[in-house]
Scaffold this motif. Structure first.
Motif, PDB file in Angstrom:
ATOM      1  N   CYS A  13       0.837  -1.206   0.000  1.00 20.48           N
ATOM      2  CA  CYS A  13       0.000   0.000   0.000  1.00 20.48           C
ATOM      3  C   CYS A  13       0.872   1.257   0.000  1.00 20.48           C
ATOM      4  O   CYS A  13       0.554   2.237  -0.692  1.00 20.48           O
ATOM      5  N   ALA A  14       1.972   1.237   0.734  1.00 22.25           N
ATOM      6  CA  ALA A  14       2.878   2.385   0.772  1.00 22.25           C
ATOM      7  C   ALA A  14       3.462   2.652  -0.615  1.00 22.25           C
ATOM      8  O   ALA A  14       3.594   3.814  -1.024  1.00 22.25           O
ATOM      9  N   PHE A  15       3.779   1.607  -1.349  1.00 21.86           N
ATOM     10  CA  PHE A  15       4.248   1.780  -2.724  1.00 21.86           C
ATOM     11  C   PHE A  15       3.166   2.422  -3.587  1.00 21.86           C
ATOM     12  O   PHE A  15       3.423   3.340  -4.350  1.00 21.86           O
ATOM     13  N   GLU A  16       1.954   1.923  -3.446  1.00 19.29           N
ATOM     14  CA  GLU A  16       0.852   2.416  -4.271  1.00 19.29           C
ATOM     15  C   GLU A  16       0.501   3.872  -3.957  1.00 19.29           C
ATOM     16  O   GLU A  16       0.099   4.622  -4.844  1.00 19.29           O
ATOM     17  N   GLU A  17       0.685   4.272  -2.715  1.00 22.84           N
ATOM     18  CA  GLU A  17       0.273   5.608  -2.275  1.00 22.84           C
ATOM     19  C   GLU A  17       1.291   6.708  -2.580  1.00 22.84           C
ATOM     20  O   GLU A  17       1.040   7.866  -2.269  1.00 22.84           O
ATOM     21  N   THR A  18       2.427   6.373  -3.198  1.00 25.72           N
ATOM     22  CA  THR A  18       3.394   7.414  -3.517  1.00 25.72           C
ATOM     23  C   THR A  18       2.856   8.303  -4.627  1.00 25.72           C
ATOM     24  O   THR A  18       1.964   7.917  -5.381  1.00 25.72           O
ATOM     25  N   GLU A  19       3.415   9.513  -4.719  1.00 26.58           N
ATOM     26  CA  GLU A  19       2.902  10.536  -5.636  1.00 26.58           C
ATOM     27  C   GLU A  19       3.088  10.191  -7.107  1.00 26.58           C
ATOM     28  O   GLU A  19       2.201  10.397  -7.909  1.00 26.58           O
ATOM     29  N   GLY A  20       4.244   9.715  -7.483  1.00 27.54           N
ATOM     30  CA  GLY A  20       4.535   9.482  -8.892  1.00 27.54           C
ATOM     31  C   GLY A  20       4.511   8.017  -9.256  1.00 27.54           C
ATOM     32  O   GLY A  20       4.123   7.162  -8.458  1.00 27.54           O
ATOM     33  N   PRO A  21       4.981   7.702 -10.458  1.00 28.33           N
ATOM     34  CA  PRO A  21       5.002   6.306 -10.893  1.00 28.33           C
ATOM     35  C   PRO A  21       6.099   5.483 -10.225  1.00 28.33           C
ATOM     36  O   PRO A  21       6.059   4.262 -10.252  1.00 28.33           O
ATOM     37  N   ASP A  22       7.082   6.176  -9.651  1.00 28.05           N
ATOM     38  CA  ASP A  22       8.205   5.507  -9.006  1.00 28.05           C
ATOM     39  C   ASP A  22       8.173   5.778  -7.507  1.00 28.05           C
ATOM     40  O   ASP A  22       7.597   6.765  -7.056  1.00 28.05           O
ATOM     41  N   THR A  23       8.823   4.904  -6.761  1.00 25.37           N
ATOM     42  CA  THR A  23       8.913   5.049  -5.313  1.00 25.37           C
ATOM     43  C   THR A  23      10.389   5.068  -4.923  1.00 25.37           C
ATOM     44  O   THR A  23      11.155   4.211  -5.363  1.00 25.37           O
ATOM     45  N   TRP A  81      23.447   1.218   0.944  1.00 26.14           N
ATOM     46  CA  TRP A  81      22.249   1.518   0.158  1.00 26.14           C
ATOM     47  C   TRP A  81      22.617   2.438  -1.000  1.00 26.14           C
ATOM     48  O   TRP A  81      23.417   3.340  -0.849  1.00 26.14           O
ATOM     49  N   ILE A  82      22.018   2.173  -2.135  1.00 25.20           N
ATOM     50  CA  ILE A  82      21.989   3.150  -3.212  1.00 25.20           C
ATOM     51  C   ILE A  82      20.513   3.457  -3.430  1.00 25.20           C
ATOM     52  O   ILE A  82      19.667   2.569  -3.352  1.00 25.20           O
ATOM     53  N   ILE A  83      20.214   4.706  -3.597  1.00 24.26           N
ATOM     54  CA  ILE A  83      18.817   5.102  -3.764  1.00 24.26           C
ATOM     55  C   ILE A  83      18.456   4.973  -5.237  1.00 24.26           C
ATOM     56  O   ILE A  83      18.999   5.702  -6.079  1.00 24.26           O
ATOM     57  N   VAL A  84      17.613   4.006  -5.527  1.00 20.62           N
ATOM     58  CA  VAL A  84      17.175   3.771  -6.904  1.00 20.62           C
ATOM     59  C   VAL A  84      15.655   3.834  -6.949  1.00 20.62           C
ATOM     60  O   VAL A  84      14.980   3.420  -5.998  1.00 20.62           O
ATOM     61  N   PRO A  85      15.107   4.348  -8.034  1.00 19.80           N
ATOM     62  CA  PRO A  85      13.648   4.348  -8.162  1.00 19.80           C
ATOM     63  C   PRO A  85      13.133   2.913  -8.270  1.00 19.80           C
ATOM     64  O   PRO A  85      13.683   2.090  -8.997  1.00 19.80           O
ATOM     65  N   LEU A  86      12.090   2.634  -7.515  1.00 23.37           N
ATOM     66  CA  LEU A  86      11.427   1.333  -7.529  1.00 23.37           C
ATOM     67  C   LEU A  86      10.007   1.517  -8.033  1.00 23.37           C
ATOM     68  O   LEU A  86       9.467   2.623  -8.002  1.00 23.37           O
ATOM     69  N   ARG A  87       9.422   0.441  -8.468  1.00 23.72           N
ATOM     70  CA  ARG A  87       8.026   0.519  -8.896  1.00 23.72           C
ATOM     71  C   ARG A  87       7.275  -0.727  -8.463  1.00 23.72           C
ATOM     72  O   ARG A  87       7.857  -1.802  -8.321  1.00 23.72           O
TER      73      ARG A  87
END
Length: 144
Positions: A13-23, A81-87
């Motif tokens: 749900c947290a993934f789905e609730e993000t603003e854009g297409p990526d998290t 950690w490397i910060i990468v966009p997830l979907r």
């Protein structure tokens, strides 16, 4: 560590609730998840293993890396950690949609507590389809 079904559901749900297409990891941290929390890492690995989430660039993993170093003849390992966009993948969206159905979630919680995530995704899909067929019959009288 055991799979926590409730944790999986709220994380999706947290993934789905993000603003854009990526998290981004920072967005999940803003929702209360901690990048170095074992439960978070464990469940993120499961979501990745089951192709419910993925990196936008198509590379494997979710940005949690281990580096091995040889220091004075001793092999040491450190996580970074490397910060990468997830979907959330299409499979992830479908699974989340299935488990959001009250009947499906109740059946999973009551009868499939010890199942792995791969099995849970299959069970959720089967239950959602069965409930949909039942609803179609109730609405139209047609038995599919």
């Amino acid at each position: 560590m055991k799979i926590n079904q409730d944790y999986i559901k709220v994380l999706l749900c947290a993934f789905e609730e993000t603003e854009g297409p990526d998290t981004l990891l920072t967005e999940l941290e803003n929702k209360g998840y901690q990048r170095n929390d074992g439960e978070f890492i464990f469940h993120m690995r499961l979501l990745t293993d089951n192709k419910l989430i993925e990196r936008v660039d198509g590379e494997g993993g979710f940005g949690h890396l281990i580096y091995s170093n040889m220091v004075r003849g001793i092999n040491t390992s450190e996580y970074h950690w490397i910060i990468v966009p997830l979907r959330l993948t299409a499979k992830g969206h479908d699974f989340l949609s299935d488990i959001r159905q009250k009947e499906v979630w109740q059946a999973i919680k009551a009868n499939f507590k010890e199942q792995g995530l791969g099995t849970l995704t299959s069970i959720a899909k089967s239950l959602a389809e069965a409930y949909a067929k039942k609803s179609i019959k109730n609405i139209t009288g047609i038995d599919i």
